[in-house]
Design an enzyme around this catalytic site. Structure first.
Site, PDB file in Angstrom:
ATOM      1  N   HIS A 289      -7.530  -5.792  -0.234  1.00 18.12           N
ATOM      2  CA  HIS A 289      -6.318  -5.015   0.015  1.00 18.12           C
ATOM      3  C   HIS A 289      -5.646  -5.539   1.290  1.00 18.12           C
ATOM      4  CE1 HIS A 289      -3.988  -1.303  -0.341  1.00 18.12           C
ATOM      5  NE2 HIS A 289      -4.180  -1.059   0.947  1.00 18.12           N
TER       6      HIS A 289
ATOM      7  N   SER B  78       0.817  -1.201   0.000  1.00 17.91           N
ATOM      8  CA  SER B  78       0.000   0.000   0.000  1.00 17.91           C
ATOM      9  C   SER B  78       0.860   1.263   0.000  1.00 17.91           C
ATOM     10  CB  SER B  78      -0.943  -0.067   1.201  1.00 17.91           C
ATOM     11  OG  SER B  78      -2.084   0.696   0.942  1.00 17.91           O
TER      12      SER B  78
HETATM   13  C1  GTR Z   1      -5.437   4.508   1.467  1.00 19.53           C
HETATM   14  C2  GTR Z   1      -4.853   5.277   0.331  1.00 19.53           C
HETATM   15  C3  GTR Z   1      -4.072   4.363  -0.544  1.00 19.53           C
HETATM   16  C4  GTR Z   1      -3.177   3.429   0.233  1.00 19.53           C
HETATM   17  C5  GTR Z   1      -3.745   3.014   1.567  1.00 19.53           C
HETATM   18  C6  GTR Z   1      -2.747   2.473   2.586  1.00 19.53           C
HETATM   19  O1  GTR Z   1      -6.271   5.245   2.257  1.00 19.53           O
HETATM   20  O2  GTR Z   1      -5.899   5.868  -0.366  1.00 19.53           O
HETATM   21  O3  GTR Z   1      -3.348   5.121  -1.469  1.00 19.53           O
HETATM   22  O4  GTR Z   1      -1.937   3.974   0.410  1.00 19.53           O
HETATM   23  O5  GTR Z   1      -4.364   4.042   2.218  1.00 19.53           O
HETATM   24  O6  GTR Z   1      -1.578   2.802   2.591  1.00 19.53           O
HETATM   25  O7  GTR Z   1      -3.187   1.720   3.428  1.00 19.53           O
END
Ligand code: GTR
Length: 426
Positions: free
Chosen positions: A407, A266
């Site tokens: 995710h 992420s």
């Molecule tokens: C989210 C963001 C993403 C990603 C994620 C993370 O809110 O929109 O770009 O980086 O966080 O890092 O968990």
């Protein structure tokens, strides 16, 4: 009968849109609505020269593109030379005799009260020589990576989180081992690799304080007034921290510093890519669900957009990056060029089908479109611009998979990184 209808409707909706359900709304998740765009050329220099040899790539185009990313996207990395020193704070055999666990504190200056980062290092207890190693930042403190009761709980700033028991921006026992499912430590060590990890908040706490805390206290201590438009944001700070960790792994006798893969999930996947682009000593680079600002092509405007990310996280990128809010086509780079900066080294991009916010197809396409640079340097890029079947990885000079699920970082992801590392680091 009526009462049944709503649940049935919700079920149908989830079945019909399994991949966008639960993603932030008000953004495009429809492939048909991706605008037409032209990617900036990889193999034409700023002066219009066609780049046709490895030497021209290395001497002309690669430095140009690196500079463009510094000026327009992430900002420069701190250029301050630091004298690192290390203190071993623990050493113990854990995981039923499988693993040697060490905790190293890395000081950035001679001041033992100044900024420092704590690195947790796992290596196979039975290893007879230095092992290849994965290095990655973690989100919640080293103590969250494994239930081991002896790992020190981070004293750095953490985000308040009732589920993790983080209160008053401090971590507590309640978060011990809470992220273990993301780190596959035993699997990694069983395969003969090391795993080194650092809490990213040791390097720069992830909130906007105008770049005063974390390493900024030492990298720009006397700054007055506004920062330059290309001064590095937090992703640059975290990347710099990864390179300092590599400085230490290179002199560590348990790890082979020439065979280190930098990994991140992420926002920390955006960071591993940027660290790998800046520091050619990283032999392999892994982006796990890095999305917008990481592996995904910004011009696709699919899921998270440049404007949204600059608005939600104003401290991650450089100030100049905001000029591309709703204005992606004006950016002199796109993220296939970030992949190309890592060539010919091994790059792995991983997506998840339930993570449409990160634009899986855009993550794959940036790797695909970096192909001509891999080829110029004697390697092969992705064979196709189509997403492979779910859970069917492509492993060659570069690697890609899109897996079932959301995710996250899973054992499936790690199993692929290990197989890919067997090809490139063994
Ligand atoms: C989210 C963001 C993403 C990603 C994620 C993370 O809110 O929109 O770009 O980086 O966080 O890092 O968990």
């Amino acid at each position: 009968m009526r009462r049944m209808l709503l649940p049935v409707f919700i079920m149908l909706f989830v079945v019909a849109c399994p991949s966008t359900f639960g993603q932030p709304q008000g953004f495009n998740y429809d492939e048909a609505k991706v605008p037409d765009f032209e990617l900036p050329s990889l193999l034409t220099s700023a002066s219009g020269k066609k780049i046709a040899s490895a030497a021209d790539w290395n001497n002309i185009r690669r430095p140009e593109i690196l500079k463009l990313f510094q000026e327009h996207v992430f900002g420069r990395l701190p250029d301050r030379e630091v004298q690192l020193s290390v203190e071993e704070r623990s050493r113990q055999t854990v995981h039923d005799g499988l693993t040697l666990r060490r905790e190293l504190r890395i000081f950035f200056t001679e001041d033992r009260n100044g900024p420092a980062m704590d690195m947790l290092v796992y290596t196979p207890a039975a290893a007879k020589s230095a092992v290849p190693c994965f290095l990655g930042l973690n989100f919640h403190g080293n103590h969250s990576v494994d239930p081991d009761p002896a790992i020190a709980i981070t004293k750095s700033w953490v985000r308040n989180d009732s589920k993790r028991g983080n209160v008053n921006n401090r971590a507590t026992e309640a978060s011990r081992g809470k992220s273990a499912s993301r780190w596959a430590a035993r699997m990694i060590v069983k395969k003969g690799y090391g795993l080194a990890t650092i809490y990213y908040g040791d390097i720069d706490p992830d909130f906007h304080d105008e770049f005063k805390n974390g390493i900024h206290a030492i990298t720009e201590p006397d700054r007055e007034g506004d920062r330059a438009s290309d001064a590095g944001g937090s992703i640059s700070a975290w990347s710099w921290g990864l390179s300092r960790a590599l400085d230490i792994l290179i002199v560590d006798r348990f790890v082979d510093g020439e065979r280190v893969a930098v990994f991140g999930h992420s926002r920390l996947g955006k960071t591993s890519l940027w660290a790998g682009a800046n520091d050619p000593r990283f032999r392999m680079v892994i982006s796990n669900n890095s999305g917008c600002g990481g592996a995904a092509l910004s011009r696709r405007r699919f899921g998270e957009t440049v404007k949204r990310i600059n608005t939600s996280f104003p401290h991650w990128f450089c100030l100049k990056h905001r000029e591309y809010n709703d204005n992606e086509d004006a950016m002199p780079v796109d993220h296939h060029m970030l992949m190309a900066l890592i060539a010919p080294r091994a790059v792995y991009v991983a997506s998840a089908v339930g993570d449409q916010w990160a634009d899986p197809r855009g993550e794959m396409l940036s790797l695909y479109h970096a192909g001509p640079v891999f080829e110029l340097l004697g390697r092969k890029g992705l064979p196709s611009n189509q997403l492979p079947e779910l859970d069917n990885p492509v492993h060659a000079d570069v690697g890609y998979h899109i897996r079932t699920g959301k995710h996250d970082v899973t054992d499936f992801d790690w199993a692929q990184y290990l197989k890919f590392a067997d090809l490139h680091l063994k």
